[in-house]
Design a protein around this motif. Structure first.
Motif, mmCIF file in Angstrom:
data_model
loop_
_atom_site.group_PDB
_atom_site.id
_atom_site.type_symbol
_atom_site.label_atom_id
_atom_site.label_comp_id
_atom_site.label_asym_id
_atom_site.label_seq_id
_atom_site.Cartn_x
_atom_site.Cartn_y
_atom_site.Cartn_z
ATOM 1 N N ARG A 1 15.004 -15.582 -33.587
ATOM 2 C CA ARG A 1 13.679 -15.883 -33.092
ATOM 3 C C ARG A 1 13.195 -15.619 -32.028
ATOM 4 N NH1 ARG A 1 8.506 -15.845 -34.445
ATOM 5 N NH2 ARG A 1 7.516 -17.634 -33.779
ATOM 6 N N ARG A 2 14.259 -16.040 -31.159
ATOM 7 C CA ARG A 2 13.681 -15.673 -29.506
ATOM 8 C C ARG A 2 13.526 -14.123 -29.712
ATOM 9 N NH1 ARG A 2 18.576 -18.542 -28.396
ATOM 10 N NH2 ARG A 2 20.097 -16.958 -27.295
ATOM 11 N N LEU A 3 14.573 -13.213 -29.937
ATOM 12 C CA LEU A 3 14.706 -11.447 -30.406
ATOM 13 C C LEU A 3 12.956 -10.602 -30.465
ATOM 14 C CD1 LEU A 3 17.988 -11.003 -31.291
ATOM 15 C CD2 LEU A 3 16.601 -10.076 -28.760
ATOM 16 N N LEU B 1 15.530 -2.140 -25.890
ATOM 17 C CA LEU B 1 16.200 -3.161 -26.737
ATOM 18 C C LEU B 1 17.013 -3.969 -25.207
ATOM 19 C CD1 LEU B 1 18.647 -1.541 -29.684
ATOM 20 C CD2 LEU B 1 16.152 -2.583 -29.629
ATOM 21 N N ALA B 2 17.262 -3.330 -24.068
ATOM 22 C CA ALA B 2 17.870 -4.479 -23.541
ATOM 23 C C ALA B 2 17.253 -5.171 -22.611
ATOM 24 C CB ALA B 2 18.751 -3.094 -22.084
ATOM 25 N N ASP B 3 15.686 -4.355 -22.533
ATOM 26 C CA ASP B 3 14.748 -4.928 -22.236
ATOM 27 C C ASP B 3 14.546 -6.236 -22.502
ATOM 28 O OD1 ASP B 3 14.040 -3.109 -20.041
ATOM 29 O OD2 ASP B 3 12.923 -2.268 -21.287
ATOM 30 N N ASN C 1 24.071 -8.418 -29.062
ATOM 31 C CA ASN C 1 24.311 -9.195 -30.032
ATOM 32 C C ASN C 1 22.678 -9.072 -31.033
ATOM 33 O OD1 ASN C 1 26.128 -10.785 -29.497
ATOM 34 N ND2 ASN C 1 25.037 -12.341 -29.169
ATOM 35 N N VAL C 2 22.002 -7.609 -29.483
ATOM 36 C CA VAL C 2 20.705 -6.983 -30.759
ATOM 37 C C VAL C 2 20.898 -6.079 -31.858
ATOM 38 C CG1 VAL C 2 18.456 -5.974 -30.551
ATOM 39 C CG2 VAL C 2 19.393 -7.194 -28.499
ATOM 40 N N TYR D 1 22.971 -7.126 -34.344
ATOM 41 C CA TYR D 1 23.484 -7.834 -35.779
ATOM 42 C C TYR D 1 22.299 -8.118 -35.960
ATOM 43 C CZ TYR D 1 25.143 -11.697 -38.319
ATOM 44 O OH TYR D 1 25.540 -12.515 -38.751
ATOM 45 N N TYR D 2 21.162 -8.019 -35.642
ATOM 46 C CA TYR D 2 19.486 -8.716 -36.065
ATOM 47 C C TYR D 2 18.934 -7.654 -36.276
ATOM 48 C CZ TYR D 2 21.258 -12.835 -33.991
ATOM 49 O OH TYR D 2 22.361 -13.974 -34.214
ATOM 50 N N PHE D 3 18.525 -6.303 -35.458
ATOM 51 C CA PHE D 3 17.789 -4.946 -35.388
ATOM 52 C C PHE D 3 18.962 -4.052 -34.940
ATOM 53 C CE2 PHE D 3 15.546 -8.969 -33.853
ATOM 54 C CZ PHE D 3 14.549 -9.301 -35.472
ATOM 55 N N LYS D 4 18.212 -2.621 -36.175
ATOM 56 C CA LYS D 4 19.608 -2.083 -36.433
ATOM 57 C C LYS D 4 19.290 -0.506 -35.196
ATOM 58 C CE LYS D 4 22.837 -4.056 -39.131
ATOM 59 N NZ LYS D 4 23.051 -4.804 -38.529
ATOM 60 N N THR D 5 17.154 -0.657 -35.582
ATOM 61 C CA THR D 5 16.777 -0.188 -34.594
ATOM 62 C C THR D 5 15.557 -0.536 -34.118
ATOM 63 O OG1 THR D 5 15.009 0.926 -36.190
ATOM 64 C CG2 THR D 5 16.980 1.949 -36.037
ATOM 65 N N LYS D 6 15.089 0.026 -33.011
ATOM 66 C CA LYS D 6 14.076 -0.524 -31.683
ATOM 67 C C LYS D 6 12.880 -0.327 -33.018
ATOM 68 C CE LYS D 6 11.780 2.082 -28.611
ATOM 69 N NZ LYS D 6 11.543 2.102 -27.192
ATOM 70 N N ASP D 7 12.291 0.199 -33.871
ATOM 71 C CA ASP D 7 11.490 0.874 -35.046
ATOM 72 C C ASP D 7 11.724 -0.953 -35.678
ATOM 73 O OD1 ASP D 7 10.764 2.857 -34.010
ATOM 74 O OD2 ASP D 7 11.208 4.042 -36.302
#
Length: 200
Positions: free
Chosen positions: A16-18, A36-38, A49-50, A52-58
């Motif tokens: 949710r935070r992401l 993704l770091a931003d 950890n990003v 784990y939830y989202f494989k790509t920026k898209d």
């Protein structure tokens, strides 16, 4: 809460935070300039950890669009509590004007994202951005229809086009007062609309 439920709750909290951070950072920086770091930094989540939830920026862009849709649904849900359709539309305009400082800095969250996504080579997400705007058009069209006005869907396009235009100009000129002035003009326009047979 059981011990097994705690990690699941923490995981959904991070997701949710992401998602919330993605909506804000993509609005402020645009898709191409955002990493993704931003988003991880804004969400206070380790960058590793990003994935784990989202494989790509898209996938994060898609989540941000869902967030914009959820904000729209929340706003229209609150507006639906207002008894009169004309007052609902006026409250929508006032909500736009209340966001004038954000619009002057970054433009309309969904509109700017839709334009940027349309210019990408793959063009895979622009339709989703358009779908959020379509929901706003449908809601506005329903209000004009309840007022008994002719061409309610056309009036909805006029209203939302005016909003997109004033957001764009406020952003381009860095002048939030454009939103104030044009919002007042839209309120007067709404008051001038009369159903057939209605006395002026």
């Amino acid at each position: 809460m059981t011990d097994s439920a705690k990690p699941q709750t923490r995981a959904s909290g991070k997701r949710r935070r992401l998602t919330t951070a993605a909506a804000r950072v993509l609005h402020e920086q645009g898709v191409e300039r955002t990493t993704l770091a931003d988003i991880a930094r804004a969400a206070d989540v380790p960058v590793g950890n990003v994935y784990y939830y989202f494989k790509t920026k898209d996938e994060l862009v898609e989540a941000a669009l869902s967030e914009h849709g959820a904000h729209l649904d929340e706003l229209t849900g609150r507006l639906d509590q207002v008894p009169d359709p004309r007052d609902r539309l006026k409250a929508l305009i006032k909500a736009w004007v209340d966001q004038r400082d954000v619009a002057a800095r970054y433009g309309c969250p969904t509109g700017t994202l839709a334009v940027e996504l349309d210019k990408r080579a793959d063009g895979s997400l622009d339709a989703e951005a358009g779908a959020v705007i379509r929901r706003l058009l449908d809601w506005a069209g329903d209000q004009f229809r309840l007022l008994g006005l002719p061409d309610p869907d056309g009036l909805a396009v006029t209203l939302v086009s005016a909003y997109q235009g004033m957001s764009l100009l406020a952003n381009a000129l860095r002048d939030p007062e454009i939103m104030t002035r044009e919002g007042a003009r839209l309120l007067s326009w709404l008051d001038s609309l009369k159903a057939p047979g209605q006395t002026p």
